[in-house]
Design an enzyme around this catalytic site. Structure first.
Site, PDB file in Angstrom:
ATOM      1  N   THR A 140       0.850  -1.181   0.000  1.00  0.00           N
ATOM      2  CA  THR A 140       0.000   0.000   0.000  1.00  0.00           C
ATOM      3  C   THR A 140       0.888   1.234   0.000  1.00  0.00           C
ATOM      4  O   THR A 140       2.102   1.155   0.176  1.00  0.00           O
ATOM      5  CB  THR A 140      -0.978   0.036   1.188  1.00  0.00           C
ATOM      6  OG1 THR A 140      -2.005   0.996   0.920  1.00  0.00           O
ATOM      7  CG2 THR A 140      -0.273   0.382   2.484  1.00  0.00           C
ATOM      8  N   HIS A 142       1.468   5.242   1.468  1.00  0.00           N
ATOM      9  CA  HIS A 142       1.174   6.275   2.454  1.00  0.00           C
ATOM     10  C   HIS A 142       1.850   7.567   2.017  1.00  0.00           C
ATOM     11  O   HIS A 142       2.935   7.546   1.425  1.00  0.00           O
ATOM     12  CB  HIS A 142       1.700   5.893   3.840  1.00  0.00           C
ATOM     13  CG  HIS A 142       1.041   4.698   4.443  1.00  0.00           C
ATOM     14  ND1 HIS A 142      -0.321   4.561   4.516  1.00  0.00           N
ATOM     15  CD2 HIS A 142       1.566   3.574   5.009  1.00  0.00           C
ATOM     16  CE1 HIS A 142      -0.614   3.415   5.097  1.00  0.00           C
ATOM     17  NE2 HIS A 142       0.515   2.793   5.400  1.00  0.00           N
ATOM     18  N   CYS A 246      -2.293  -6.101  -3.223  1.00  0.00           N
ATOM     19  CA  CYS A 246      -3.040  -7.342  -3.076  1.00  0.00           C
ATOM     20  C   CYS A 246      -3.279  -8.031  -4.412  1.00  0.00           C
ATOM     21  O   CYS A 246      -4.189  -8.844  -4.539  1.00  0.00           O
ATOM     22  CB  CYS A 246      -4.361  -7.097  -2.349  1.00  0.00           C
ATOM     23  SG  CYS A 246      -4.116  -6.408  -0.711  1.00  0.00           S
TER      24      CYS A 246
END
Length: 288
Positions: A140, A142, A246
């Protein structure tokens, strides 16, 4: 934008466990060993974990005698390694009973994190530093404009149920989004919070377009929780295209933010909504 934020399940570190599975240490029976226990845990993961969390919607409130959760907001940008060290120390203290529960709201500089199931092939372009995280899930992003909330709770005092905890995090985010007139939704096979995008093209099979607005990635160690949630307030969404979180690459699944949806908010406004919604799901807070 056609990359998603990471759909992360929990990693439970509470005994002999497969990632995401609630599993306690049990006495060996006959020839049953660690490998058999892990096989059984893996079967639980494949058969039940993904399909059961949506039924766990009761608030995960603490007892009436528990102290309020400490609510801390750190201004500016916090380096990931610094945040990880502080979070792990606090979670360990909570597990020992030496510190109160805490929610810590921060922003990170641009970076990617890789969960315990991350595949190297899903890092398309390493534009920013990549940090290996102990949370569940894969890759992911950030960065500035994204509110990261690290949640350090004691599930022994609340309910020792990882799936119910993940469901409660989703409920918290959905309640937060209501303050901005955004309808957040959850999906059986995709952890996190999504919004319908009827203004975007459907898949070739007619599946409706959806964008992720908030990601969840957690770890549970001795029933103390680590990591937490990330809400897209107004980050640079182009940075998500450097990863395939994912393994989701379908063009009709994207990523969005409050600003992208035409619901701009300051970080202070997002924080206020997060705090009010948190108290409906987890109980009272106090400023730390």
């Amino acid at each position: 934008m056609h990359a998603t934020g990471c759909a992360c399940l929990a990693v439970a570190d509470i005994g002999s466990a497969a990632p995401g599975v609630l599993w306690r240490n049990e006495p060996k029976e006959g020839n049953r060993g660690a490998s058999a226990a892990r096989e059984e845990a893996g079967a639980l993961l494949q058969g039940r974990v993904f399909n059961s969390r949506l039924g766990s919607r009761a608030p995960l409130l603490g007892s009436s005698h528990a102290p309020p959760v400490e609510w801390v907001v750190t201004p500016g940008l916090t380096q990931y390694a610094e945040a990880l060290k502080e979070m792990e120390a606090r979670a360990d203290a909570i597990a020992r009973g030496d510190a109160p529960e805490r929610v810590w709201l921060i922003e990170h500089p641009e970076l990617y994190t890789a969960g315990t199931s991350a595949k190297d092939s899903d890092l398309i372009e390493a534009r920013f530093p990549v940090h290996r995280a102990g949370r569940g899930g894969q890759f992911t992003y950030h960065g500035p404009g994204q509110r990261v909330a690290y949640v350090m709770l004691d599930l022994k005092r609340r309910r020792p149920d990882v799936r119910a905890y993940v469901a409660s995090l989703e409920a918290w985010l959905i309640e937060t989004l209501k303050a901005f007139d955004v309808a957040g939704e959850v999906r059986e096979s995709r952890v996190g919070v999504w919004v319908a995008r009827p203004d975007k093209p459907a898949s070739p099979l007619g599946e409706p377009a959806e964008d992720k607005i908030a990601a969840i990635g957690v770890r549970v160690r001795r029933w103390a929780t680590l990591h937490g949630v990330a809400l897209n307030v107004d980050p640079n969404l182009a940075h998500f295209s450097g990863i395939a979180p994912c393994g989701i690459r379908e063009a009709h699944y994207g990523v969005t933010s409050l600003a992208d949806l035409g619901r701009p908010a300051t970080m202070a406004e997002a924080d206020a909504a997060l705090r009010a919604a948190f108290e409906t799901v987890f109980g009272p807070t106090r400023t730390g």
